[in-house]
Design an enzyme around this catalytic site. Structure first.
Site, PDB file in Angstrom:
ATOM      1  N   THR A  10       0.628  15.164  -1.381  1.00 52.74           N
ATOM      2  CA  THR A  10       1.237  14.609  -0.167  1.00 52.74           C
ATOM      3  C   THR A  10       2.638  14.055  -0.458  1.00 52.74           C
ATOM      4  OG1 THR A  10      -0.963  14.014   0.614  1.00 52.74           O
ATOM      5  CG2 THR A  10       0.877  12.920   1.694  1.00 52.74           C
ATOM      6  N   ILE A 133       8.914   1.384   3.654  1.00 53.74           N
ATOM      7  CA  ILE A 133       9.683   0.142   3.867  1.00 53.74           C
ATOM      8  C   ILE A 133      10.394  -0.218   2.559  1.00 53.74           C
ATOM      9  CG2 ILE A 133       9.582  -2.292   4.530  1.00 53.74           C
ATOM     10  CD1 ILE A 133       6.863  -1.753   5.835  1.00 53.74           C
ATOM     11  N   LYS A 202      -0.410  -3.755  -4.854  1.00 55.71           N
ATOM     12  CA  LYS A 202       0.912  -3.925  -4.217  1.00 55.71           C
ATOM     13  C   LYS A 202       1.325  -5.394  -4.218  1.00 55.71           C
ATOM     14  CE  LYS A 202       0.077   0.127  -1.303  1.00 55.71           C
ATOM     15  NZ  LYS A 202      -0.557   0.573  -0.060  1.00 55.71           N
ATOM     16  N   GLY A 299       2.048   8.187   4.038  1.00 57.02           N
ATOM     17  CA  GLY A 299       2.472   9.454   4.649  1.00 57.02           C
ATOM     18  C   GLY A 299       3.508  10.130   3.774  1.00 57.02           C
TER      19      GLY A 299
END
Ligand code: HSE
Length: 425
Positions: A10, A133, A202, A299
């Site tokens: 991906t 982001i 994260k 994504g």
């Protein structure tokens, strides 16, 4: 600039596509032609989201990190064992490395960053946190004048997607998770998403950069969303809150607190309205105050956007991660869990008999906890009352002790549910 990619799934496929579609823009910004010359893949003949024209494919990832003509290696394959070895070999071979691999950075980042620094190379990982982001660059560059006091975020798209669908459509947990997997949002092992491990990776990275400390993944306290029931979602809505899976890192007088857990947020807050697969991170700096960053957390092309921004930084020589001074970073002491202050939501199932609420509130009072609001739902067919309570701000140690006492009462019919509440003031 020759690029070798480890993994054309991906994210890798997204990188190839974005490099192709924004070729002119990237040349305008850098003055350099960027070419993907090699890629390591699991299957040579698999169908992919990108074209592989002009890319030499190999099933041997070491071939990529050992190819002399490659300047930068993009590690987009995931996992922590082989990925760690390949990143180390690439650095030792004089290549800069960019990775989207939060698990790798959270667990082996201190060692790998020191290796990169010793070799005067860059190891960059903007794509590891909050997908598209540019949150690490915001912390390192735009907010560099600040002492960062708090970082709070919705940093797992899959979990946010599940909670949003449960709230808005009353959908079943497992059914939504399956859809997130089909859409390519979820980790290979989706328990990483729903049990908060991905968010903890994260958060450890965010805290290290925000507070200037070592990566301390093992100090993140983690609770998933798999125990959130439809009843909790309904109670939260009735009480004026949305349930979000938050990662919270705070610097409390030199002690760090890092926690990932489901959290009730007042519906009026912007974070409460970050829905679906979207991510958002709220940062409080001691000069700027609160700033909020919102965007796609997963994504192909959104994540590729962050990977390629790191590449542009390397080409332009504007890498700011060196200002982290990794070699001098130290572990930061953790705040005692029992001392962490929070508002809490309690959900109880109790036999409907006189004095039950009075008993509960008097136990809470005996632990210095007062009740801000309470909702009691229907008495069900088993003569049980469904009760939700919002407390004032109290120490975690106090709420845990109070709940142990409440749980001992014969009128309590199931385990008392405790969920944090954050007003984000
Ligand atoms: N599984 C991750 C998520 C992918 O759902 O946010 C992006 O890190």
């Amino acid at each position: 600039m020759n690029i070798g990619i480890l993994g054309l799934g991906t994210v890798g496929g997204g990188v190839v596509n974005v490099l192709a579609k924004n070729q002119a823009e990237l040349f305008r910004r850098t003055g350099v032609q960027i070419q993907v010359t090699h890629a390591a893949v699991r299957e040579l003949d698999q169908s992919r989201i990108c074209s592989t024209e002009g890319i030499q494919l190999t099933q041997d990832p070491f071939e990529v990190v050992n190819t002399t003509s490659i300047d930068v290696v993009l590690e987009l394959m995931g996992g922590t064992s082989l990925a760690k070895e390949l990143v180390a070999v690439a650095i030792k071979n004089g290549k800069h490395v960019i990775t989207a691999n939060k698990a790798l950075i959270a667990t082996h980042g201190n060692e790998l960053l020191n290796l990169a620094k010793a070799n005067k190379l860059h190891l960059l990982f903007e794509a590891a946190v909050a997908g598209g982001i540019p949150i690490l660059k915001s912390l390192e560059q735009g907010l560099s004048a600040n002492k960062i006091e708090m970082v709070t975020g919705i940093i797992n798209g899959t979990g946010n997607f599940i909670l949003t669908e449960m709230r808005d459509k009353g959908r079943d947990f497992a059914d939504v998770l399956k859809e997130a997997q089909d859409l390519g949002y979820a980790e290979t092992d989706p328990t990483f998403d729903v049990e908060g491990i991905d968010a903890a990776h994260k958060l450890a990275i965010l805290a290290a950069i925000a507070f200037g400390c070592e990566l301390q993944f093992d100090k993140v306290s983690t609770e998933g969303i798999s125990q959130i029931s439809g009843e909790d979602v309904a109670f939260a809505t009735e009480l004026g809150y949305s349930i979000k899976h938050l990662g919270i890192a705070k610097n409390i007088n030199g002690e760090v607190q890092m926690r990932v857990h489901p959290t009730l947020i007042p519906k009026s807050r912007l974070l409460a309205n970050v829905d679906g697969v979207m991510n958002a991170v709220l940062i409080k700096g001691n000069a700027v105050g609160s700033t909020l960053y919102y965007g796609a957390g997963a994504g192909d092309e959104a994540t590729a956007s962050a990977v390629i921004a790191d590449l542009v930084d390397i080409i332009k020589g504007t890498v700011s991660s060196d200002i982290l001074g990794w070699q001098s970073l130290k572990a930061m002491p953790s705040q005692n869990q029992n001392e962490i202050k929070s508002i809490f939501y309690l959900r109880l199932l109790a036999t409907d008999e006189t004095g039950v609420l009075a008993d509960i509130t008097s136990i809470l009072a005996s632990h210095n906890i007062s009740v801000e609001s309470v909702v009691q739902k229907q008495i069900d067919a088993q003569n049980n009352a469904h009760i939700a309570i919002i407390t004032n701000q109290v120490k975690t140690g106090n709420i845990n002790a109070a709940v142990i006492d409440i749980q001992k009462k014969n009128f309590i019919q199931e385990t008392v549910k405790i969920i944090h509440v954050e007003t984000l003031d």
